[in-house]
Design a protein around this motif. Structure first.
Motif, short mmCIF file in Angstrom:
data_model
loop_
_atom_site.label_atom_id
_atom_site.label_comp_id
_atom_site.label_asym_id
_atom_site.label_seq_id
_atom_site.Cartn_x
_atom_site.Cartn_y
_atom_site.Cartn_z
N VAL A 16 0.83 -1.21 0.00
CA VAL A 16 0.00 0.00 0.00
C VAL A 16 0.86 1.25 0.00
O VAL A 16 0.37 2.36 -0.22
CB VAL A 16 -0.95 0.00 1.21
CG1 VAL A 16 -0.22 0.35 2.50
CG2 VAL A 16 -2.14 0.92 0.99
N GLY A 17 2.18 1.09 0.26
CA GLY A 17 3.08 2.23 0.24
C GLY A 17 3.60 2.65 1.59
O GLY A 17 4.04 3.79 1.79
N MET A 62 -3.14 3.36 6.18
CA MET A 62 -2.99 3.68 4.77
C MET A 62 -3.98 2.91 3.89
O MET A 62 -4.18 1.71 4.08
CB MET A 62 -1.55 3.40 4.32
CG MET A 62 -0.52 4.27 5.01
SD MET A 62 1.11 4.14 4.25
CE MET A 62 0.82 4.96 2.67
N ILE A 63 -4.57 3.64 2.95
CA ILE A 63 -5.50 3.07 1.97
C ILE A 63 -4.91 3.29 0.58
O ILE A 63 -4.38 4.38 0.30
CB ILE A 63 -6.88 3.75 2.05
CG1 ILE A 63 -7.42 3.75 3.49
CG2 ILE A 63 -7.86 3.10 1.09
CD1 ILE A 63 -7.74 2.39 4.04
N ASP A 64 -4.99 2.29 -0.27
CA ASP A 64 -4.53 2.42 -1.66
C ASP A 64 -5.66 3.06 -2.46
O ASP A 64 -6.71 2.44 -2.67
CB ASP A 64 -4.17 1.04 -2.22
CG ASP A 64 -3.50 1.13 -3.57
OD1 ASP A 64 -3.93 1.94 -4.40
OD2 ASP A 64 -2.53 0.37 -3.81
N ALA A 65 -5.44 4.29 -2.93
CA ALA A 65 -6.50 5.01 -3.65
C ALA A 65 -6.89 4.29 -4.93
O ALA A 65 -8.06 4.31 -5.32
CB ALA A 65 -6.04 6.44 -3.96
N VAL A 66 -5.93 3.65 -5.58
CA VAL A 66 -6.19 3.00 -6.86
C VAL A 66 -7.01 1.74 -6.66
O VAL A 66 -8.01 1.50 -7.36
CB VAL A 66 -4.87 2.69 -7.60
CG1 VAL A 66 -5.15 1.94 -8.90
CG2 VAL A 66 -4.09 3.97 -7.86
N GLU A 67 -6.60 0.91 -5.71
CA GLU A 67 -7.30 -0.36 -5.47
C GLU A 67 -8.59 -0.18 -4.68
O GLU A 67 -9.47 -1.05 -4.71
CB GLU A 67 -6.38 -1.33 -4.73
CG GLU A 67 -5.17 -1.77 -5.55
CD GLU A 67 -4.37 -2.85 -4.85
OE1 GLU A 67 -4.81 -3.31 -3.77
OE2 GLU A 67 -3.31 -3.24 -5.38
N ASN A 100 -3.33 6.97 -0.03
CA ASN A 100 -2.08 7.11 -0.77
C ASN A 100 -2.31 6.94 -2.28
O ASN A 100 -3.34 6.43 -2.71
CB ASN A 100 -1.08 6.06 -0.27
CG ASN A 100 0.31 6.29 -0.81
OD1 ASN A 100 0.69 7.42 -1.11
ND2 ASN A 100 1.08 5.23 -0.96
N LYS A 101 -1.33 7.37 -3.05
CA LYS A 101 -1.34 7.29 -4.53
C LYS A 101 -2.43 8.18 -5.13
O LYS A 101 -2.97 7.89 -6.19
CB LYS A 101 -1.51 5.84 -4.99
CG LYS A 101 -0.49 4.87 -4.38
CD LYS A 101 -0.70 3.45 -4.85
CE LYS A 101 0.25 2.49 -4.13
NZ LYS A 101 0.06 1.08 -4.56
N TRP A 102 -2.72 9.30 -4.42
CA TRP A 102 -3.75 10.19 -4.90
C TRP A 102 -3.34 10.91 -6.19
O TRP A 102 -4.19 11.41 -6.94
CB TRP A 102 -4.10 11.22 -3.82
CG TRP A 102 -5.37 11.96 -4.10
CD1 TRP A 102 -5.51 13.28 -4.39
CD2 TRP A 102 -6.68 11.39 -4.15
NE1 TRP A 102 -6.83 13.59 -4.60
CE2 TRP A 102 -7.58 12.43 -4.46
CE3 TRP A 102 -7.20 10.11 -3.96
CZ2 TRP A 102 -8.95 12.24 -4.59
CZ3 TRP A 102 -8.56 9.91 -4.09
CH2 TRP A 102 -9.42 10.96 -4.40
N ASP A 103 -2.04 10.94 -6.49
CA ASP A 103 -1.58 11.56 -7.73
C ASP A 103 -2.06 10.81 -8.97
O ASP A 103 -2.04 11.35 -10.08
CB ASP A 103 -0.05 11.64 -7.74
CG ASP A 103 0.61 10.28 -7.51
OD1 ASP A 103 0.19 9.58 -6.58
OD2 ASP A 103 1.53 9.92 -8.27
#
Length: 450
Positions: A188-189, A266-271, A296-299
């Motif tokens: 998840v980063g 942490m949450i994976d924004a994509v998944e 995370n991965k909001w970009d």
């Protein structure tokens, strides 16, 4: 100070859960004749003659496994080697020795960790039977006969175990630091976020390995405060079994929470939000830790304000039981949102340790009662005489009332909301306790939310 960890390793159906329950002194793991029977607990605290320690049942990896028995045992051993200070290698005298036992023994010897070879199901008191001595072929000087089900030999086993516990070490830097655990599913980063928080623009105080089984605890200074980042990164070697990944993640989460005050979930924004995210958040909530949700991965997502609002609404709905936790959208890769995260960590930590003056607390409670009087039950009304703050981290408030039987959970929630409206408790759970007037049974006069 960290408590030493004891891990139980062994083939399925050797009695790991039975031994786990016997050493813990209570029934915590479900036991049964079927190998890999489902567990409801994998970790608990125990003690022996003044030695407090944490007990791990690595048998949780067996649950639902579709892999080979040998690969399954390798994962158990890897978890034990990584996490434990002392390893209890459990064998079964009724099953005898097998190639898997010798394989496990070889991997344990290479680890350098203290290992107690424990031969289970020696159910008759007195000298062990002749077949017991064949287990010395595994190469461990300390080989002890026990019967977990009959609780025979456990004194000798525990005495041997505690002799190998490391001396407690307390780093001076831990006295004044703020421990922050970075939690989340694998990939998840978490490590990327830890590295970004430890960026070159900030002064790294020191890097001290918590223990050989832990990932590195990193100390960083930000705005004249020292923070200890606890990264719960997964096993270095990817597992082939989803159940094993979830098991290790849960184990690491619980261990990290025990050592922290603030949980970064942490949450994976994509998944998107997964069931395991909900379980991890539930562990932080149950442990009463201050918490921050990090998307995370909001970009990589739609950058419109409307999409962000809808995403947060969906997250709030999923984690309705943690409405107090703020949500931060960021990218651990680009660094977008990191400054806001640092500011939020500071504010949440302050709220977690916030004390309310007793007079002001009671003024707020009195106003809340006037706005919404307590409900009646069978002609009797709940009366709140007095409230006082009894602790922080998390903030804990004790209410003195006439009868706890008149307390309804909805009114408790109402009072909590009024307290949050008047005091800044962003990111922290509130523990409300209730004591009835002149209760005959003291245990029934106090309500302590778990």
């Amino acid at each position: 100070m960290k408590k030493p960890i004891l891990a139980i390793v062994g083939r399925p159906n050797t009695g790991k859960s039975t031994l786990f329950n016997a050493l813990a002194g209570k029934r915590l793991a479900i036991v049964g004749p079927k190998p890999g029977v489902t567990r409801d607990r994998i970790m608990t605290e125990a003690d022996w003659v003044g030695h407090d320690f944490v007990l791990i049942d690595t048998g949780g990896i067996e649950t639902g496994s579709k892999d080979s028995l040998q690969d399954l045992m390798h994962q158990q051993v890897d978890v034990a080697i990584e996490m434990a200070d002392v390893i209890c290698f459990l064998t079964d005298i009724s099953m005898g020795l097998s190639d898997i036992d010798f394989d496990i023994a070889q991997r344990l010897r290479k680890s350098g960790k203290p290992v107690i070879c424990t031969v289970n199901k020696v159910d008759v008191p007195g000298d062990p039977p002749p077949e017991f001595y064949s287990f010395y072929e595994l190469g461990f000087a300390e080989t002890i006969p026990i019967s977990a089900s009959h609780k025979l030999g456990l004194t000798e086993l525990l005495d041997s175990i505690v002799r190998h516990f490391p001396e407690p070490i307390r780093h001076e830097i831990e006295d004044d630091n703020i421990p922050v655990a970075i939690l989340g599913r694998p990939n998840v980063g978490k490590s990327s976020l830890a590295n970004k928080l430890l960026g070159e623009e900030r002064s790294i105080v020191s890097d001290i390995p918590g223990t050989t089984r832990d990932s590195l605890d990193s100390y960083v200074e930000y705005d004249d405060r020292t923070y200890r980042l606890i990264d719960t990164a997964g096993l270095r070697r990817k597992s082939k079994i989803d159940d094993s990944v979830e098991y290790v993640s849960t184990l690491r989460t619980r261990k990290a929470l025990e050592r922290s005050e603030i949980a970064l979930i942490m949450i994976d924004a994509v998944e998107g939000i997964a069931n395991q995210d909900t379980r991890i958040a539930g562990l932080a909530h149950k442990a009463a830790k201050a918490s921050i949700f990090i998307v995370n991965k909001w970009d990589l997502m739609d950058q419109s304000a409307q999409y962000r609002k809808e995403y947060e609404q969906a997250l709030r709905l999923r984690f309705h039981f943690m409405s107090y936790a703020p949500v931060i959208f960021l990218s651990a890769l680009t660094g977008e949102g990191i400054d806001l995260l640092w500011q939020t960590i500071k504010e949440v930590h302050a709220a977690y340790h916030r004390r309310m003056p007793t007079s002001l607390l009671n003024d707020v409670v009195a106003d809340a009662i006037i706005m919404h009087p307590a409900p009646q039950q069978k002609g009797r009304q709940l009366k709140i005489y007095y409230a006082t703050m009894t602790g922080v981290a998390p903030p804990t408030i004790l209410f003195f009332i006439n009868d706890i039987k008149l307390l309804h959970f909805s009114y408790e929630r109402y009072l909590e909301n009024r307290l949050r409206d008047n005091f800044d408790f962003q990111g922290t759970p509130l523990i409300l306790r209730w004591k009835g007037k002149a209760a005959r049974n003291e245990s029934k006069s106090v309500v302590t939310p778990e």
